[in-house]
Design a protein around this motif. Structure first.
Motif, PDB file in Angstrom:
ATOM      1  N   PHE A  25       0.832  -1.197   0.000  1.00 38.48           N
ATOM      2  CA  PHE A  25       0.000   0.000   0.000  1.00 38.48           C
ATOM      3  C   PHE A  25       0.869   1.250   0.000  1.00 38.48           C
ATOM      4  O   PHE A  25       2.055   1.214   0.342  1.00 38.48           O
ATOM      5  N   ARG A  47      -7.043   6.423   4.997  1.00 33.89           N
ATOM      6  CA  ARG A  47      -5.952   5.983   5.872  1.00 33.89           C
ATOM      7  C   ARG A  47      -6.474   5.254   7.107  1.00 33.89           C
ATOM      8  O   ARG A  47      -5.955   4.213   7.496  1.00 33.89           O
ATOM      9  N   MET A 422      12.464  -0.232  -1.897  1.00 29.38           N
ATOM     10  CA  MET A 422      11.342   0.658  -2.239  1.00 29.38           C
ATOM     11  C   MET A 422      10.331  -0.021  -3.158  1.00 29.38           C
ATOM     12  O   MET A 422       9.137   0.044  -2.907  1.00 29.38           O
TER      13      MET A 422
ATOM     14  N   LYS B  28      13.851   1.983   6.460  1.00 28.37           N
ATOM     15  CA  LYS B  28      13.103   2.032   5.196  1.00 28.37           C
ATOM     16  C   LYS B  28      12.525   3.426   4.951  1.00 28.37           C
ATOM     17  O   LYS B  28      12.505   3.910   3.818  1.00 28.37           O
ATOM     18  N   TYR B  31      15.315   5.642   3.755  1.00 27.59           N
ATOM     19  CA  TYR B  31      15.692   5.335   2.363  1.00 27.59           C
ATOM     20  C   TYR B  31      14.688   5.946   1.398  1.00 27.59           C
ATOM     21  O   TYR B  31      15.056   6.562   0.390  1.00 27.59           O
ATOM     22  N   ARG B  32      13.405   5.793   1.706  1.00 31.89           N
ATOM     23  CA  ARG B  32      12.351   6.265   0.814  1.00 31.89           C
ATOM     24  C   ARG B  32      12.390   7.786   0.643  1.00 31.89           C
ATOM     25  O   ARG B  32      12.059   8.307  -0.406  1.00 31.89           O
ATOM     26  N   ALA B  34      15.055   9.710   0.814  1.00 31.41           N
ATOM     27  CA  ALA B  34      16.446  10.130   0.609  1.00 31.41           C
ATOM     28  C   ALA B  34      16.580  11.324  -0.330  1.00 31.41           C
ATOM     29  O   ALA B  34      17.607  11.999  -0.327  1.00 31.41           O
ATOM     30  N   GLN B  73       5.247  10.445   9.146  1.00 27.47           N
ATOM     31  CA  GLN B  73       4.138   9.776   8.451  1.00 27.47           C
ATOM     32  C   GLN B  73       4.621   8.472   7.822  1.00 27.47           C
ATOM     33  O   GLN B  73       3.948   7.439   7.893  1.00 27.47           O
ATOM     34  N   LEU B  76       4.982   5.629  10.251  1.00 29.46           N
ATOM     35  CA  LEU B  76       3.723   4.934  10.548  1.00 29.46           C
ATOM     36  C   LEU B  76       3.369   3.938   9.446  1.00 29.46           C
ATOM     37  O   LEU B  76       2.960   2.808   9.719  1.00 29.46           O
ATOM     38  N   ASP B  77       3.532   4.373   8.204  1.00 38.09           N
ATOM     39  CA  ASP B  77       3.252   3.465   7.084  1.00 38.09           C
ATOM     40  C   ASP B  77       4.186   2.262   7.115  1.00 38.09           C
ATOM     41  O   ASP B  77       3.771   1.122   6.888  1.00 38.09           O
ATOM     42  N   GLN B  78       5.468   2.514   7.394  1.00 41.20           N
ATOM     43  CA  GLN B  78       6.424   1.405   7.418  1.00 41.20           C
ATOM     44  C   GLN B  78       6.105   0.423   8.550  1.00 41.20           C
ATOM     45  O   GLN B  78       6.266  -0.786   8.399  1.00 41.20           O
ATOM     46  N   LEU B  80       3.136  -0.239   9.648  1.00 39.31           N
ATOM     47  CA  LEU B  80       2.004  -1.038   9.154  1.00 39.31           C
ATOM     48  C   LEU B  80       2.484  -2.095   8.158  1.00 39.31           C
ATOM     49  O   LEU B  80       2.014  -3.230   8.158  1.00 39.31           O
ATOM     50  N   ARG B  81       3.424  -1.698   7.314  1.00 41.44           N
ATOM     51  CA  ARG B  81       3.943  -2.653   6.316  1.00 41.44           C
ATOM     52  C   ARG B  81       4.646  -3.825   7.001  1.00 41.44           C
ATOM     53  O   ARG B  81       4.542  -4.973   6.553  1.00 41.44           O
ATOM     54  N   HIS B  83       3.857  -4.990   9.848  1.00 40.06           N
ATOM     55  CA  HIS B  83       2.763  -5.803  10.382  1.00 40.06           C
ATOM     56  C   HIS B  83       2.196  -6.715   9.285  1.00 40.06           C
ATOM     57  O   HIS B  83       1.979  -7.914   9.498  1.00 40.06           O
ATOM     58  N   VAL B  84       1.984  -6.140   8.098  1.00 39.71           N
ATOM     59  CA  VAL B  84       1.465  -6.935   6.965  1.00 39.71           C
ATOM     60  C   VAL B  84       2.458  -8.043   6.616  1.00 39.71           C
ATOM     61  O   VAL B  84       2.077  -9.204   6.415  1.00 39.71           O
ATOM     62  N   GLU B  87       2.353 -10.919   9.028  1.00 38.55           N
ATOM     63  CA  GLU B  87       1.151 -11.754   8.967  1.00 38.55           C
ATOM     64  C   GLU B  87       1.040 -12.527   7.654  1.00 38.55           C
ATOM     65  O   GLU B  87       0.458 -13.599   7.608  1.00 38.55           O
ATOM     66  N   THR B  88       1.581 -11.981   6.571  1.00 39.49           N
ATOM     67  CA  THR B  88       1.318 -12.600   5.260  1.00 39.49           C
ATOM     68  C   THR B  88       2.528 -13.284   4.641  1.00 39.49           C
ATOM     69  O   THR B  88       2.406 -13.871   3.575  1.00 39.49           O
TER      70      THR B  88
END
Lengths: 485, 109
Positions: A25, A47, A422, B28, B31-32, B34, B73, B76-78, B80-81, B83-84, B87-88
């Motif tokens: 995502f 979100r 990325m 991560k 890096y994103r 950068a 921000q 927070l996304d990283q 969640l990633r 976490h995904v 689990e997956t």
């Protein structure tokens, strides 16, 4: 009396019992996020909903639950076949890679009668026959072509101006047809040409063998001629005359045109598209400049960046959608490729947008001097002194040595987006591909750092814009969905 | 505290709790982003790690603060990633194994 919020149906309170399926995502715009899975399906979520969903707390009654379930982002007690379905879809998408090399490009000469400022291949003047492919090299290359296990083979002739060495094209076509009588493959030919050398003999031969022609048309006369000087002639008028002759002799579908976005065309995308409409074309590929050959030497490639091109693309796409809504059927090819990756089970066969990269295993190039390259851009880079993508030579290498003992395997391994920094977490991965030659040319590294990559910025911009149109603009959605088939 | 950061000598210094943001998520995110700053990540010390965001010369305070906000921000996304992925991860392996189980691409041995 109403029962209020505490007396809703049972499913509203159902405890979470779903499992997540693999997903990526990222932000779409504002508060909206897009989630995608490995087979290209997507869901747009706010979100807060995304976080609730990932935490396993999304109620089955939530408006997004059904979409997440039907598009394989979650499975629950009533969807146990989800894994099998996903596996089947994944395999279908990967099948094309297993077919192996289908596109074989023969650079029959580097000679050219044009001196285009953005030429990517470092053409040579017309009189230097040492830049023609020799027949013995063509025969050896042809032997390699038929070693590919692909059931469909497309042989494309490129230059320079390929028709300056038509005698060799004739020989290769006749020989390929003869050999294919034994192999029985689906065999096609394409000649990339500026059409200045087209004559009755060539047209008759093309008709006999159902050969397609691909030419350049950058827009109206002033735009086209601005960067395509033709010695003693008018490139635009020659191209138009050639297009008409091909259509009259072979049929309307036997000639296609490609445009290159120059700094001068940035503000004139509607003029470019309207020129294609005037000439009866039903498709256009809005292509940016590539960082190879004369485009680099003339510094043309530095005169606009990815954000400039994306603005050009968005305005162009809006115009094309408007044309469709007003009754003229036309499609933009880059958008169509991405849409097919979103909605078609097999995806497009476009070799420049694959993971692993299509170099070598999707397309391969036999250069005029017998050298073998992993891609057309790879040989362009070689003309600039970088031999990274040279796989061997037809005199000395076998199919096995080219595919297994060259540098190809290492480059391919590095081109897997699924393991690239990325890219591996990018929601647009299923709609993207790897371009190791571009990143080698611009960052001296086949993988590249995607935070600085113009290729990445462009591809993400296109995917993001298409999803926004599909989500927010119903008339546009109807047009775009027609291109996905 | 988030929002109080000051741009000093072209850099903003952060102290992150690795119980909230895993180190892999911090790396991560750095890096994103950068293209906006260079993140210098220190060693973890008692659940905390110092991260310095170094901006290009002449970057304004407002731009640096916007970059820092984007970093939080992205953290927070990283998270969640991660976490995904936890689990997956096994499910993805299962799906790929199923997808290629009858293709002849793998040896049985």
């Amino acid at each position: 009396m109403t029962l209020g919020a505490h007396f809703k149906v049972r499913s509203e309170f159902a405890s979470s019992s779903y499992r997540l399926l693999p997903l990526r995502f990222g932000r779409l715009d504002g508060d909206r996020y897009v989630a995608t899975n490995d087979v290209g399906e997507y869901v747009v979520l706010h979100r807060e909903d995304l976080e609730t969903f990932i935490r396993g707390e999304l109620a089955p009654s939530h408006p997004s639950y059904r979409a997440l379930k039907s598009r394989h982002f979650l499975f629950d007690d009533s969807s146990r076949v989800a894994l099998d379905l996903l596996a089947l879809k994944y395999r279908t998408r990967a099948e094309r890679t297993a077919n192996f090399t289908g596109l074989h490009i023969f650079v029959v000469t580097l000679r050219c009668d044009h001196s285009c400022h953005y030429c990517q291949v470092s053409r040579q003047t017309e009189d230097r026959a040492s830049f023609d492919m020799r027949r013995e090299h063509a025969d050896k290359a042809l032997a390699l072509v038929f070693r590919s296990p692909s059931p469909a083979i497309k042989i494309e002739f490129q230059g320079g101006e390929s028709l300056l060495n038509f005698s060799l094209i004739r020989h290769i076509v006749e020989e390929a047809v003869r050999v294919n009588a034994f192999h029985g493959k689906d065999l096609q030919f394409v000649i990339a040409s500026n059409l200045t050398r087209l004559d009755d003999e060539i047209l008759a031969f093309c008709k006999q063998h159902q050969i397609y022609l691909s030419t350049s048309l950058d827009g109206p006369e002033d735009l086209h001629n601005a960067h395509r000087p033709l010695r003693d002639g008018n490139s635009y008028r020659a191209a138009l005359a050639g297009i008409e002759r091909v259509r009259a002799t072979l049929g309307p579908d036997y000639v296609s045109a490609l445009m290159t976005t120059t700094p001068e065309s940035l503000g004139r995308v509607t003029d470019v598209i309207d020129e294609y409409v005037r000439r009866g074309f039903r498709s256009i590929f809005l292509r940016s400049l590539s960082p190879y050959g004369f485009a680099v030497r003339s510094k043309l490639v530095r005169r606009y960046d990815a954000s400039d091109w994306l603005e050009f693309y968005r305005r162009g796409l809006a115009h094309i959608i408007d044309l469709n809504l007003r009754g003229y059927s036309m499609r933009e090819e880059l958008s169509a490729i991405v849409l097919q990756k979103m909605f078609s089970p097999t995806g497009p066969g476009y070799v420049d947008l694959q993971s692993p990269a299509g170099i070598g295993i999707g397309a391969i190039v036999y250069n005029y001097d017998g050298s073998i390259y992993a891609s057309d851009e790879g040989r362009m880079l070689a003309e600039m002194g970088d031999q990274t993508f040279r796989l061997g030579h037809v005199d000395t290498d076998s199919f096995e040595s080219v595919m297994k003992e060259s540098s190809l395997i290492d480059v391919l391994e590095a081109s897997l987006l699924e393991s690239a920094p990325m890219c591996s977490e990018c929601p647009f991965l299923p709609y993207c591909g790897s371009d190791p030659v571009f990143h080698r040319a611009t960052m001296t590294d086949t993988l590249g750092h995607k935070a600085f990559s113009a290729f990445c910025q462009k591809q993400m911009g296109v995917s993001r814009h298409l999803i926004q149109l599909i989500e927010d603009n119903e008339p546009a959605r109807d047009v775009l969905m027609g291109w996905a088939r | 505290m988030q929002g109080d950061e000051k741009l000093v000598d072209g850099a903003i210094a952060l102290r992150l709790d690795v119980r909230t943001y895993r180190l892999v998520a911090i790396k991560k995110a750095a890096y994103r982003l950068a293209d906006r700053f260079t993140a210098v990540i220190g060693t973890v010390d008692a659940d905390f790690v110092d991260v310095t965001l170094r901006f290009r010369p002449a970057t304004t305070e407002a731009t640096a603060r916007e970059g820092t906000r984007a970093f939080y921000q992205e953290l927070l996304d990283q998270e969640l990633r991660e976490h995904v992925a936890e689990e997956t991860g096994q499910i993805r392996t299962l799906i790929l194994a199923q997808a290629f189980s009858r293709t002849g691409l793998f040896d049985n041995e």
